[in-house]
Design a protein around this motif. Structure first.
Motif, PDB file in Angstrom:
ATOM      1  N   VAL A 155      44.306  39.048  46.098  1.00  0.00           N
ATOM      2  CA  VAL A 155      44.132  40.328  45.438  1.00  0.00           C
ATOM      3  C   VAL A 155      43.507  40.072  43.992  1.00  0.00           C
ATOM      4  O   VAL A 155      43.803  39.338  43.281  1.00  0.00           O
ATOM      5  CB  VAL A 155      45.764  40.617  45.001  1.00  0.00           C
ATOM      6  N   ARG A 156      42.479  40.897  43.937  1.00  0.00           N
ATOM      7  CA  ARG A 156      41.377  40.947  42.970  1.00  0.00           C
ATOM      8  C   ARG A 156      42.005  42.106  41.823  1.00  0.00           C
ATOM      9  O   ARG A 156      41.904  43.052  42.558  1.00  0.00           O
ATOM     10  CB  ARG A 156      39.906  41.040  43.277  1.00  0.00           C
ATOM     11  N   GLN A 157      41.853  41.690  40.718  1.00  0.00           N
ATOM     12  CA  GLN A 157      41.986  42.584  39.703  1.00  0.00           C
ATOM     13  C   GLN A 157      40.867  43.131  38.974  1.00  0.00           C
ATOM     14  O   GLN A 157      40.281  42.356  38.582  1.00  0.00           O
ATOM     15  CB  GLN A 157      43.162  42.123  38.301  1.00  0.00           C
ATOM     16  N   GLU A 158      40.579  44.451  39.126  1.00  0.00           N
ATOM     17  CA  GLU A 158      39.454  45.009  38.730  1.00  0.00           C
ATOM     18  C   GLU A 158      39.554  46.215  38.026  1.00  0.00           C
ATOM     19  O   GLU A 158      39.929  47.205  38.568  1.00  0.00           O
ATOM     20  CB  GLU A 158      38.423  45.165  39.951  1.00  0.00           C
ATOM     21  N   ALA A 159      39.236  46.343  36.808  1.00  0.00           N
ATOM     22  CA  ALA A 159      39.463  47.661  36.013  1.00  0.00           C
ATOM     23  C   ALA A 159      40.541  48.227  36.231  1.00  0.00           C
ATOM     24  O   ALA A 159      40.953  49.512  36.368  1.00  0.00           O
ATOM     25  CB  ALA A 159      38.158  48.631  36.368  1.00  0.00           C
ATOM     26  N   GLY A 160      41.933  47.419  36.251  1.00  0.00           N
ATOM     27  CA  GLY A 160      43.124  48.068  36.120  1.00  0.00           C
ATOM     28  C   GLY A 160      43.428  48.279  37.826  1.00  0.00           C
ATOM     29  O   GLY A 160      44.587  48.750  38.123  1.00  0.00           O
ATOM     30  N   GLN A 161      42.682  48.057  38.754  1.00  0.00           N
ATOM     31  CA  GLN A 161      42.887  48.077  40.094  1.00  0.00           C
ATOM     32  C   GLN A 161      43.234  46.930  40.848  1.00  0.00           C
ATOM     33  O   GLN A 161      42.239  46.249  40.656  1.00  0.00           O
ATOM     34  CB  GLN A 161      41.606  49.119  40.657  1.00  0.00           C
ATOM     35  N   LYS A 162      44.296  47.052  41.551  1.00  0.00           N
ATOM     36  CA  LYS A 162      44.282  45.812  42.632  1.00  0.00           C
ATOM     37  C   LYS A 162      43.641  46.090  43.776  1.00  0.00           C
ATOM     38  O   LYS A 162      43.856  47.050  44.606  1.00  0.00           O
ATOM     39  CB  LYS A 162      45.935  45.539  42.696  1.00  0.00           C
ATOM     40  N   ILE A 163      42.862  45.205  44.369  1.00  0.00           N
ATOM     41  CA  ILE A 163      42.300  45.244  45.478  1.00  0.00           C
ATOM     42  C   ILE A 163      42.605  44.176  46.538  1.00  0.00           C
ATOM     43  O   ILE A 163      42.319  42.867  46.242  1.00  0.00           O
ATOM     44  CB  ILE A 163      40.629  45.056  45.102  1.00  0.00           C
ATOM     45  N   THR A 164      43.049  44.488  47.673  1.00  0.00           N
ATOM     46  CA  THR A 164      43.681  43.473  48.493  1.00  0.00           C
ATOM     47  C   THR A 164      42.259  43.107  49.532  1.00  0.00           C
ATOM     48  O   THR A 164      41.562  43.867  49.877  1.00  0.00           O
ATOM     49  CB  THR A 164      44.696  44.159  49.559  1.00  0.00           C
ATOM     50  N   MET A 165      42.140  42.042  49.501  1.00  0.00           N
ATOM     51  CA  MET A 165      41.081  41.228  50.127  1.00  0.00           C
ATOM     52  C   MET A 165      41.443  40.186  51.205  1.00  0.00           C
ATOM     53  O   MET A 165      41.843  39.048  50.845  1.00  0.00           O
ATOM     54  CB  MET A 165      39.922  40.902  49.235  1.00  0.00           C
ATOM     55  N   ALA A 166      41.327  40.596  52.614  1.00  0.00           N
ATOM     56  CA  ALA A 166      41.559  39.486  53.545  1.00  0.00           C
ATOM     57  C   ALA A 166      40.130  38.591  53.773  1.00  0.00           C
ATOM     58  O   ALA A 166      39.110  39.168  53.707  1.00  0.00           O
ATOM     59  CB  ALA A 166      41.823  40.156  54.960  1.00  0.00           C
ATOM     60  N   PHE A 167      40.317  37.284  54.057  1.00  0.00           N
ATOM     61  CA  PHE A 167      39.277  36.661  54.370  1.00  0.00           C
ATOM     62  C   PHE A 167      39.358  35.482  55.351  1.00  0.00           C
ATOM     63  O   PHE A 167      40.528  35.137  55.671  1.00  0.00           O
ATOM     64  CB  PHE A 167      38.756  35.831  52.994  1.00  0.00           C
ATOM     65  N   CYS A 168      38.226  35.048  56.121  1.00  0.00           N
ATOM     66  CA  CYS A 168      38.276  33.828  56.759  1.00  0.00           C
ATOM     67  C   CYS A 168      37.114  33.059  56.504  1.00  0.00           C
ATOM     68  O   CYS A 168      35.969  33.565  56.211  1.00  0.00           O
ATOM     69  CB  CYS A 168      38.075  34.397  58.190  1.00  0.00           C
ATOM     70  N   VAL A 169      37.273  31.775  56.451  1.00  0.00           N
ATOM     71  CA  VAL A 169      36.040  30.562  56.306  1.00  0.00           C
ATOM     72  C   VAL A 169      35.962  29.836  57.354  1.00  0.00           C
ATOM     73  O   VAL A 169      36.998  29.298  57.969  1.00  0.00           O
ATOM     74  CB  VAL A 169      36.439  30.014  55.055  1.00  0.00           C
ATOM     75  N   TRP A 170      34.812  29.293  57.940  1.00  0.00           N
ATOM     76  CA  TRP A 170      34.757  28.420  58.894  1.00  0.00           C
ATOM     77  C   TRP A 170      33.424  27.369  58.379  1.00  0.00           C
ATOM     78  O   TRP A 170      32.781  27.899  57.944  1.00  0.00           O
ATOM     79  CB  TRP A 170      34.755  28.931  60.082  1.00  0.00           C
ATOM     80  N   ALA A 171      33.432  26.352  58.890  1.00  0.00           N
ATOM     81  CA  ALA A 171      32.300  25.316  58.728  1.00  0.00           C
ATOM     82  C   ALA A 171      32.030  24.434  59.970  1.00  0.00           C
ATOM     83  O   ALA A 171      33.058  23.923  60.635  1.00  0.00           O
ATOM     84  CB  ALA A 171      32.393  24.676  57.400  1.00  0.00           C
ATOM     85  N   ASP A 172      30.755  23.890  60.175  1.00  0.00           N
ATOM     86  CA  ASP A 172      30.621  22.844  60.964  1.00  0.00           C
ATOM     87  C   ASP A 172      29.797  22.033  60.272  1.00  0.00           C
ATOM     88  O   ASP A 172      29.402  22.121  59.101  1.00  0.00           O
ATOM     89  CB  ASP A 172      30.149  23.244  62.482  1.00  0.00           C
ATOM     90  N   ALA A 173      28.852  21.109  60.993  1.00  0.00           N
ATOM     91  CA  ALA A 173      27.946  20.175  60.563  1.00  0.00           C
ATOM     92  C   ALA A 173      26.473  20.889  60.065  1.00  0.00           C
ATOM     93  O   ALA A 173      25.923  20.359  59.436  1.00  0.00           O
ATOM     94  CB  ALA A 173      27.610  19.030  61.615  1.00  0.00           C
ATOM     95  N   SER A 174      26.645  22.109  60.383  1.00  0.00           N
ATOM     96  CA  SER A 174      25.166  22.961  60.326  1.00  0.00           C
ATOM     97  C   SER A 174      25.614  24.123  59.299  1.00  0.00           C
ATOM     98  O   SER A 174      24.496  24.524  58.646  1.00  0.00           O
ATOM     99  CB  SER A 174      24.344  23.072  61.354  1.00  0.00           C
ATOM    100  N   THR A 175      26.631  24.576  59.583  1.00  0.00           N
ATOM    101  CA  THR A 175      26.848  25.988  58.792  1.00  0.00           C
ATOM    102  C   THR A 175      28.001  26.171  58.244  1.00  0.00           C
ATOM    103  O   THR A 175      28.947  25.300  58.685  1.00  0.00           O
ATOM    104  CB  THR A 175      26.768  27.099  59.947  1.00  0.00           C
ATOM    105  N   SER A 176      28.361  27.223  57.479  1.00  0.00           N
ATOM    106  CA  SER A 176      29.420  27.366  56.915  1.00  0.00           C
ATOM    107  C   SER A 176      29.402  28.928  56.547  1.00  0.00           C
ATOM    108  O   SER A 176      28.396  29.524  56.009  1.00  0.00           O
ATOM    109  CB  SER A 176      29.895  26.728  55.424  1.00  0.00           C
ATOM    110  N   VAL A 177      30.514  29.662  56.968  1.00  0.00           N
ATOM    111  CA  VAL A 177      30.397  31.250  56.567  1.00  0.00           C
ATOM    112  C   VAL A 177      31.830  31.756  56.101  1.00  0.00           C
ATOM    113  O   VAL A 177      32.810  31.044  56.435  1.00  0.00           O
ATOM    114  CB  VAL A 177      30.057  31.969  57.966  1.00  0.00           C
ATOM    115  N   ASN A 178      31.718  32.709  55.262  1.00  0.00           N
ATOM    116  CA  ASN A 178      33.011  33.247  54.800  1.00  0.00           C
ATOM    117  C   ASN A 178      32.705  34.722  54.895  1.00  0.00           C
ATOM    118  O   ASN A 178      31.794  35.426  54.619  1.00  0.00           O
ATOM    119  CB  ASN A 178      33.011  33.034  53.232  1.00  0.00           C
ATOM    120  N   VAL A 179      33.573  35.433  55.331  1.00  0.00           N
ATOM    121  CA  VAL A 179      33.950  36.829  55.635  1.00  0.00           C
ATOM    122  C   VAL A 179      35.156  37.389  54.879  1.00  0.00           C
ATOM    123  O   VAL A 179      36.180  36.824  54.823  1.00  0.00           O
ATOM    124  CB  VAL A 179      33.747  37.487  57.056  1.00  0.00           C
TER     125      VAL A 179
END
Length: 219
Positions: A155-179
């Motif tokens: 949850v991110r606090q921004e200008a008095g607003q709470k923003i809910t943010m779901a995320f997933c991260v993965w990585a292997d020997a060549s790549t890493s991605v965050n959505v």
């Protein structure tokens, strides 16, 4: 009391702002993953990178449409070399689907220890006074197949607003991605109500779409 839903006339503007905020957080996490010291021992450098990350026009079987390519911003923010990652190229995009904004930021090169990269990316996202961990990260296996993803909710606090943010991260020997995904229709929704398995299923589709063999033409 939760804030009111933005009027339709301002929905696009609000969507863009929320997406930009999510992009800053995600880029910061990926940058921190490379900047943090430590790692090694994964053997990624033994064979060299085999895959790269692309920025398609759509994601998740066309559910999300690219609104802004943020590869230049990611490229100038993410170090080219770190203790665990080497010869790094960073790319990313901001996507929309109705009231949802999804940010995808990835890096590719040589990754010695993928687990270390994932841990540092998540640490970088929450290492901010305005970001709180709402649902601690854990591994999910996408229903469509592939290896596990590490997902959670901040949850991110921004200008008095709470923003809910779901995320997933993965990585292997060549790549890493965050959505990461936010929804302007319900910015302050209860983080515990987020269906992380469903989001992991979406992220699994995205992983298949953005990861390409290094020697193929750009998507």
């Amino acid at each position: 009391m939760p804030p009111p839903v933005p009027p339709k006339s301002n929905a696009g503007k609000t969507w863009g702002i929320v997406g930009a905020i999510a992009g800053v957080v995600v880029i910061g996490g990926i940058a921190s993953a490379v900047a943090f010291s430590g790692g090694g021992g994964g053997g990624g450098g033994a064979t060299g990178p085999k895959y790269r990350v692309t920025v398609p026009q759509t994601l998740a079987d066309g559910s999300y449409t690219l609104s802004k390519d943020i590869s230049q911003q990611a490229g100038t923010s993410v170090p080219h070399d770190g203790a665990n990652e080497h010869g790094i190229t960073a790319v990313g995009g901001q996507y929309g689907s109705g009231t949802k904004s999804l940010v995808m930021v990835g890096l590719y090169g040589t990754i010695d220890n993928p687990r270390t990269t994932v841990e540092h990316a998540i640490r970088g996202m929450k290492d901010d006074a305005r970001t709180d961990v709402a649902v601690p990260e854990k591994e999910f296996t996408p229903s469509g197949g592939g290896g596990p993803l590490t997902c959670g909710v901040d949850v991110r606090q921004e200008a008095g607003q709470k923003i809910t943010m779901a995320f997933c991260v993965w990585a292997d020997a060549s790549t890493s991605v965050n959505v990461a995904q936010t929804d302007t229709a319900d910015l302050s929704k209860d983080p515990r109500s987020v269906d992380l398995q469903e989001f992991a299923d979406t992220a699994g589709k995205i992983r298949q779409e953005v990861t390409k063999p290094l020697d193929t033409a750009s998507a």
